[in-house]
Enzyme design. Structure first.
Site, PDB file in Angstrom:
ATOM      1  N   SER A 125      -9.183  73.545  72.964  1.00 22.92           N
ATOM      2  CA  SER A 125      -8.469  72.313  72.997  1.00 22.92           C
ATOM      3  C   SER A 125      -7.134  72.453  72.096  1.00 22.92           C
ATOM      4  O   SER A 125      -6.934  73.302  71.105  1.00 22.92           O
ATOM      5  CB  SER A 125      -9.403  71.421  71.982  1.00 22.92           C
ATOM      6  OG  SER A 125      -8.657  70.109  71.637  1.00 22.92           O
ATOM      7  N   TYR A 149     -14.940  69.518  64.363  1.00 16.33           N
ATOM      8  CA  TYR A 149     -14.606  69.683  65.833  1.00 16.33           C
ATOM      9  C   TYR A 149     -13.835  70.727  65.935  1.00 16.33           C
ATOM     10  O   TYR A 149     -13.835  71.835  66.743  1.00 16.33           O
ATOM     11  CB  TYR A 149     -14.637  68.289  66.716  1.00 16.33           C
ATOM     12  CG  TYR A 149     -14.215  68.813  68.255  1.00 16.33           C
ATOM     13  CD1 TYR A 149     -15.039  69.366  69.071  1.00 16.33           C
ATOM     14  CD2 TYR A 149     -12.971  68.523  68.524  1.00 16.33           C
ATOM     15  CE1 TYR A 149     -14.655  69.710  70.406  1.00 16.33           C
ATOM     16  CE2 TYR A 149     -12.367  68.805  69.799  1.00 16.33           C
ATOM     17  CZ  TYR A 149     -13.456  69.371  70.712  1.00 16.33           C
ATOM     18  OH  TYR A 149     -12.897  69.790  72.162  1.00 16.33           O
ATOM     19  N   LYS A 153     -13.794  74.810  67.552  1.00 20.00           N
ATOM     20  CA  LYS A 153     -12.975  75.559  68.412  1.00 20.00           C
ATOM     21  C   LYS A 153     -12.332  76.617  68.053  1.00 20.00           C
ATOM     22  O   LYS A 153     -12.137  77.768  68.768  1.00 20.00           O
ATOM     23  CB  LYS A 153     -11.930  74.265  69.066  1.00 20.00           C
ATOM     24  CG  LYS A 153     -12.826  73.248  69.921  1.00 20.00           C
ATOM     25  CD  LYS A 153     -13.397  73.934  71.162  1.00 20.00           C
ATOM     26  CE  LYS A 153     -14.304  72.763  72.081  1.00 20.00           C
ATOM     27  NZ  LYS A 153     -15.278  73.522  73.106  1.00 20.00           N
TER      28      LYS A 153
END
Ligand code: NAD
Ligand code: UD1
Length: 337
Positions: A125, A149, A153
């Site tokens: 992302s 989050y 990643k």
């Protein structure tokens, strides 16, 4: 006959990628625990293409279930979508996020190595650029995570890079998505979020269809063209095509690489809302609200590396995005239910 295995294949981006891969002549297996999706999306992809998908219900944390797939089918490459993606939830349940996103990838790679399958495309992302202020952002922008989050990643990117450095028979493409939006132009598959959407486009479509009273626009005093936040919205069909291109790249230019998948164009919240209402001839009532904590003013990709090395760039316009988003929502007011 060999297969492309999609973990999380029934999800929003996975189902659109399954469609693109089938149309490109590939054979597809989906491995998904349906925690945030349903097999209905894959059934619709089968209807759209007239081709079948091998649909396996399973969890990426379940090594035996994963191994059973590789034991039964000749897999040539994996596209790893399966994971958890809600920023707010990740701050409440960090262990679950790290276990699923980082741990799930490690388990997947262990099983892949055991079966000698070493071609992997990973869903990362643009969140790995943190609160970078200097858009357009190339892949060389320093990475930093702002929440669990984003951290999951980034950690996964490091794991994959170390893995490839340790054994150069691995070929890994890390794809850093900007803001995926839109739906297949058929209106048969699209994004089906649980509960109140966190992201802009599903919120707009739910307001337009009457499920929610009005949109709150988070901040109108940013140093941007109209004071609202600027992002790089990428049509999910373009994003899916990016995965087809990245898979090809694994075979033609092996090794490890990361790519931005974005349009390179920054659009404001008001650009999106205004165009959505005009193209679709629907009302989108909104009011301005306070800035959302953690948001940056302007965030968009420099997508030139993907253009050069993957021979890929976005084709869809903003009008395509707002039309297809609405087409999906109005034909499926309750998503896949
Ligand atoms: P999604 O939730 O629609 O798809 C993820 C799929 O993975 C779902 O079908 C879910 O059921 C499945 N899944 C979750 N945990 C699993 C597990 N433990 N085992 C097996 N399957 C599991 O999300 P999406 O929008 O399609 O995102 C796909 C990937 O792209 C995710 O890794 C996400 O973090 C990443 N990503 C998404 C966005 C976005 O805005 N949509 C942006 C950047 C990156
Ligand atoms: C968010 C996540 C990011 C993730 C990305 C995936 C946060 C802080 N960031 O990014 O980690 O990778 O989704 O797509 O959650 N907006 C409104 N009203 C709304 C919703 C959004 O005004 O109801 C605005 C936001 O302030 C922002 C823009 O719309 O300016 C886009 O927001 P969103 O769709 O949530 O994406 P990001 O914040 O870019």
């Amino acid at each position: 006959m060999s297969y492309v295995l999609l973990t999380g294949g029934a999800g929003y981006i996975g189902s659109h990628t399954a469609l693109a891969l089938l149309r490109a002549g590939e054979q597809v297996i989906s491995f998904d625990n349906y925690s945030n999706s349903s097999p209905e999306s894959l059934k619709r992809v089968e209807q759209l293409t007239g081709k079948s998908i091998i649909k396996i219900e399973g969890d990426v944390l379940d090594v035996e279930a994963l191994a059973a797939v590789f034991a039964q089918y000749p897999v040539k490459a994996v596209v790893h979508f399966a994971g958890l993606k809600a920023v707010g939830e990740s701050t409440q349940k960090p262990l679950w996020y790290y276990e699923t996103n980082v741990g799930g990838t490690i388990k997947l790679c262990q099983v892949m190595a055991k079966f000698g399958v070493k071609n992997l495309v990973f869903s990362s992302s643009a969140t790995v650029y943190g609160d970078a202020q200097n858009s357009p952002l190339p892949e060389t922008t320093p990475t930093v995570a702002m929440n669990p989050y984003g951290q999951s990643k980034l950690m996964t990117e490091w794991v994959l890079q170390d893995l490839q450095h340790s054994d150069n028979s691995w070929n890994i493409a890390v794809l850093r998505y900007f803001n995926p939006v839109g739906a297949d132009e058929s209106g048969r598959i699209g994004e089906d979020p649980n509960g109140i959407p966190n992201n802009l486009m599903p919120f707009i479509t739910q307001v337009a269809v009457g499920k929610r009273a009005e949109l709150q626009i988070f901040g109108n005093d940013y140093p941007t063209v109209d004071g609202t936040g600027v992002r790089d919205y990428i049509h999910v069909t373009d994003l899916a095509a990016g995965h087809v291109a990245a898979l090809q790249h694994l075979f033609t230019d092996p090794g490890f690489d990361s790519f931005n998948l974005g349009s390179g164009e920054g659009l404001s919240v008001l650009d999106i809302v205004t165009r959505f209402a005009a193209v679709n001839q629907v009302e989108v009532p909104y009011q301005f609200a306070a800035r959302r904590p953690g948001d940056v003013a302007r965030y968009f990709a420099d997508p030139s590396k993907a253009k050069t090395l993957l021979n890929w760039q976005t084709e869809k316009t903003l009008d395509d995005i707002v039309r297809d988003s609405w087409n999906w929502q109005k034909n499926n007011p309750n998503g896949y239910n």
